[in-house]
Write a protein that holds these residues in place. Structure first.
Motif, PDB file in Angstrom:
ATOM      1  N   PHE A 227      37.060  52.921  32.037  1.00 41.05           N
ATOM      2  CA  PHE A 227      36.178  52.148  32.914  1.00 41.05           C
ATOM      3  C   PHE A 227      35.698  50.879  32.217  1.00 41.05           C
ATOM      4  CE2 PHE A 227      31.769  51.156  34.177  1.00 41.05           C
ATOM      5  CZ  PHE A 227      31.991  50.780  35.502  1.00 41.05           C
ATOM      6  N   TYR A 228      35.289  51.007  30.953  1.00 42.12           N
ATOM      7  CA  TYR A 228      34.772  49.861  30.211  1.00 42.12           C
ATOM      8  C   TYR A 228      35.886  48.902  29.830  1.00 42.12           C
ATOM      9  CZ  TYR A 228      30.594  52.696  30.082  1.00 42.12           C
ATOM     10  OH  TYR A 228      29.507  53.447  30.455  1.00 42.12           O
TER      11      TYR A 228
ATOM     12  N   LEU B 173      38.506  42.616  33.656  1.00 37.32           N
ATOM     13  CA  LEU B 173      38.054  41.850  34.813  1.00 37.32           C
ATOM     14  C   LEU B 173      37.229  40.636  34.393  1.00 37.32           C
ATOM     15  CD1 LEU B 173      36.954  44.421  37.563  1.00 37.32           C
ATOM     16  CD2 LEU B 173      38.943  42.908  37.573  1.00 37.32           C
ATOM     17  N   CYS B 174      36.326  40.843  33.435  1.00 35.54           N
ATOM     18  CA  CYS B 174      35.446  39.761  33.000  1.00 35.54           C
ATOM     19  C   CYS B 174      36.225  38.658  32.288  1.00 35.54           C
ATOM     20  CB  CYS B 174      34.341  40.308  32.090  1.00 35.54           C
ATOM     21  SG  CYS B 174      33.108  41.299  32.962  1.00 35.54           S
ATOM     22  N   ILE B 175      37.328  39.008  31.635  1.00 34.27           N
ATOM     23  CA  ILE B 175      38.177  37.996  31.004  1.00 34.27           C
ATOM     24  C   ILE B 175      39.081  37.329  32.030  1.00 34.27           C
ATOM     25  CG2 ILE B 175      40.083  37.621  29.387  1.00 34.27           C
ATOM     26  CD1 ILE B 175      37.502  38.025  27.935  1.00 34.27           C
TER      27      ILE B 175
ATOM     28  N   THR C 121      33.002  34.507  39.337  1.00 35.41           N
ATOM     29  CA  THR C 121      32.862  34.766  37.899  1.00 35.41           C
ATOM     30  C   THR C 121      31.462  35.249  37.559  1.00 35.41           C
ATOM     31  OG1 THR C 121      34.539  33.134  37.276  1.00 35.41           O
ATOM     32  CG2 THR C 121      32.919  33.711  35.595  1.00 35.41           C
ATOM     33  N   ILE C 122      30.441  34.537  38.035  1.00 36.67           N
ATOM     34  CA  ILE C 122      29.064  34.909  37.735  1.00 36.67           C
ATOM     35  C   ILE C 122      28.734  36.280  38.314  1.00 36.67           C
ATOM     36  CG2 ILE C 122      26.660  34.381  38.321  1.00 36.67           C
ATOM     37  CD1 ILE C 122      27.702  32.802  35.976  1.00 36.67           C
ATOM     38  N   SER C 123      29.224  36.559  39.519  1.00 37.18           N
ATOM     39  CA  SER C 123      28.978  37.864  40.142  1.00 37.18           C
ATOM     40  C   SER C 123      29.607  38.979  39.328  1.00 37.18           C
ATOM     41  CB  SER C 123      29.532  37.883  41.575  1.00 37.18           C
ATOM     42  OG  SER C 123      28.919  36.893  42.373  1.00 37.18           O
ATOM     43  N   THR C 124      30.857  38.782  38.923  1.00 40.84           N
ATOM     44  CA  THR C 124      31.579  39.792  38.135  1.00 40.84           C
ATOM     45  C   THR C 124      30.907  40.008  36.782  1.00 40.84           C
ATOM     46  OG1 THR C 124      33.657  39.144  39.190  1.00 40.84           O
ATOM     47  CG2 THR C 124      33.816  40.446  37.166  1.00 40.84           C
ATOM     48  N   TRP C 125      30.545  38.908  36.128  1.00 36.77           N
ATOM     49  CA  TRP C 125      29.904  39.003  34.813  1.00 36.77           C
ATOM     50  C   TRP C 125      28.534  39.669  34.900  1.00 36.77           C
ATOM     51  CZ3 TRP C 125      30.742  34.687  30.680  1.00 36.77           C
ATOM     52  CH2 TRP C 125      32.119  34.514  30.471  1.00 36.77           C
ATOM     53  N   THR C 126      27.786  39.364  35.956  1.00 32.04           N
ATOM     54  CA  THR C 126      26.464  39.973  36.112  1.00 32.04           C
ATOM     55  C   THR C 126      26.578  41.476  36.293  1.00 32.04           C
ATOM     56  OG1 THR C 126      25.600  37.944  37.133  1.00 32.04           O
ATOM     57  CG2 THR C 126      24.343  39.968  37.483  1.00 32.04           C
TER      58      THR C 126
END
Length: 407
Positions: free
Chosen positions: A10-11, A17-19, A30-35
């Motif tokens: 999962f991690y 995804l964040c990369i 991007t901001i939504s995914t990173w948050t």
């Protein structure tokens, strides 16, 4: 063949995804995914090192926030500035937090992520070549992307795989280097090529002054002079195609961000030196506000008047709140005070964690290369503030990895 899913899958997926998401060049996504990524990976404790690199960014933000209350800016630009100034902080914590949960296969996660991104990038470019018949440098970059700092880091790590104690066979290393190296080449980004050179020089230990390092830097300078002189002799044209277009970018590179006098009514001069024009306008307009603005900046939501409309991406703008230069955006939002604090975010990478562990020593060398590269990256591409930058995640990851080894 038995397929096993690791306990921390999962991690690892969140990390990928964040990369990967920033490559889509969609800031809200991007901001939504990173948050979401930073929230679902929160840990119980944090080291002083991760705080040392993030606190300066917090201070720059709070200076800009404080100054904002003395102005009347549009809410849209205030919110936009908040997301941009917070993006590096979120990235550092994502990398740090995920490393804590994937420590046992940390470098494997870094390499696999870079490999998958390279495969996707190469596939996109080949698809565009076959289906759309693209041939020019500009078309390749438009379809495939303009740069990829993350892949360059992974390529450098693979080149020095022995120093990072990677458990791969010789053939696997060669295959990974070939694929990721080809992907990096397809970006045709001058900054990425310089980034790789800087990281290689750093990993070789040449940023420490010795007879050998002086010889190496002398050779690099001489080769650069000869190479640039050759480009000037060839005199590539501005509207050239293929390799000529790339050579033209090299030709104008020295003046692209440093020219001090630009003719706004001369399209060629204005377009080729637009980054320098942004810098000039920023210094002029902040200085026009007086000593208070120079020291503390103009706050969140502030904008620069370009004096004419320009096309940036798919938008035609005259007033811009986000610049190409990381130093200038900090100067605009939080003034010289914020800029002085911001310099620590570069100095941080030159501070070594003393250890007899070879892996830690080599991570330190990679960080030294990062510090040197940030000087260039901030001047040209907004550094850690860039829309598609993912270096912060990698840095946060390596900070945690380095400290876990010390423990």
């Amino acid at each position: 063949m038995k397929i096993t899913i690791p306990n921390n899958f999962f991690y690892q997926f969140i990390f990928f995804l964040c990369i990967a998401i920033p490559y889509l060049d969609h800031f809200e996504l991007t901001i939504s995914t990173w948050t979401i990524g930073v929230l679902v990976t929160i840990t119980k404790s944090y080291s002083t090192s991760i705080l040392k690199i993030t606190i300066p960014f917090f201070i720059v933000f709070f200076i800009a926030l404080f100054v904002m209350f003395f102005h009347d800016y549009e809410k849209y630009y205030i919110i936009r500035d908040v997301t941009y100034l917070f993006k590096p902080i979120i990235g550092f914590f994502i990398g740090y937090q995920i490393c804590k949960r994937t420590l046992q296969n940390g470098f494997k996660l870094l390499i696999n992520t870079g490999f998958i991104i390279a495969i996707i990038h190469i596939s996109v470019v080949l698809f565009a070549v076959v289906v759309y018949g693209i041939r020019t440098v500009n078309d390749i970059r438009e379809y495939g992307g303009y740069f990829s700092d993350y892949e360059v880091y992974i390529l450098a790590i693979l080149i020095f795989h022995k120093k990072f104690q990677l458990n791969y066979t010789k053939k696997q290393i060669q295959l990974l280097i070939a694929i990721i190296g080809f992907s990096v080449f397809l970006y045709l980004a001058r900054t990425n090529f310089l980034q790789l050179l800087i990281l290689v020089v750093a990993m070789k230990g040449y940023f420490k002054i010795t007879k050998q390092s002086i010889l190496v830097f002398t050779s690099i300078i001489l080769l650069s002079i000869i190479g640039y002189s050759t480009v000037l002799y060839i005199n590539p044209k501005r509207n050239g195609e293929g390799i000529e277009a790339f050579l033209y970018k090299i030709k104008v590179a020295p003046s692209e961000t440093f020219k001090t006098k630009i003719k706004r009514d001369d399209y060629k001069d204005f377009n080729d030196h637009y980054r320098a024009y942004e810098n000039i306008m920023t210094v002029r307009q902040v200085s026009k506000g007086g000593i208070v603005d120079v020291i503390f900046g103009k706050g969140l939501g502030s904008r620069i008047d370009l004096r004419q409309k320009v096309y940036l991406g798919d938008m035609e703008l005259r007033f811009i709140s986000i610049l190409h230069n990381g130093f200038m955006i900090v100067f605009l939002k939080s003034g010289l005070l914020g800029l002085l604090i911001f310099f620590y975010t570069i100095y941080f990478f030159f501070k070594k964690r003393k250890s007899n562990n070879e892996l830690i020593k080599n991570i330190n060398l990679l960080f030294i290369g990062t510090g040197v590269f940030l000087i260039l990256s901030n001047w040209v591409f907004l550094g850690f503030y860039n829309l598609i930058d993912t270096k912060t995640i990698l840095v946060g990851f390596l900070i945690c990895y380095r400290e876990k080894i010390i423990e």
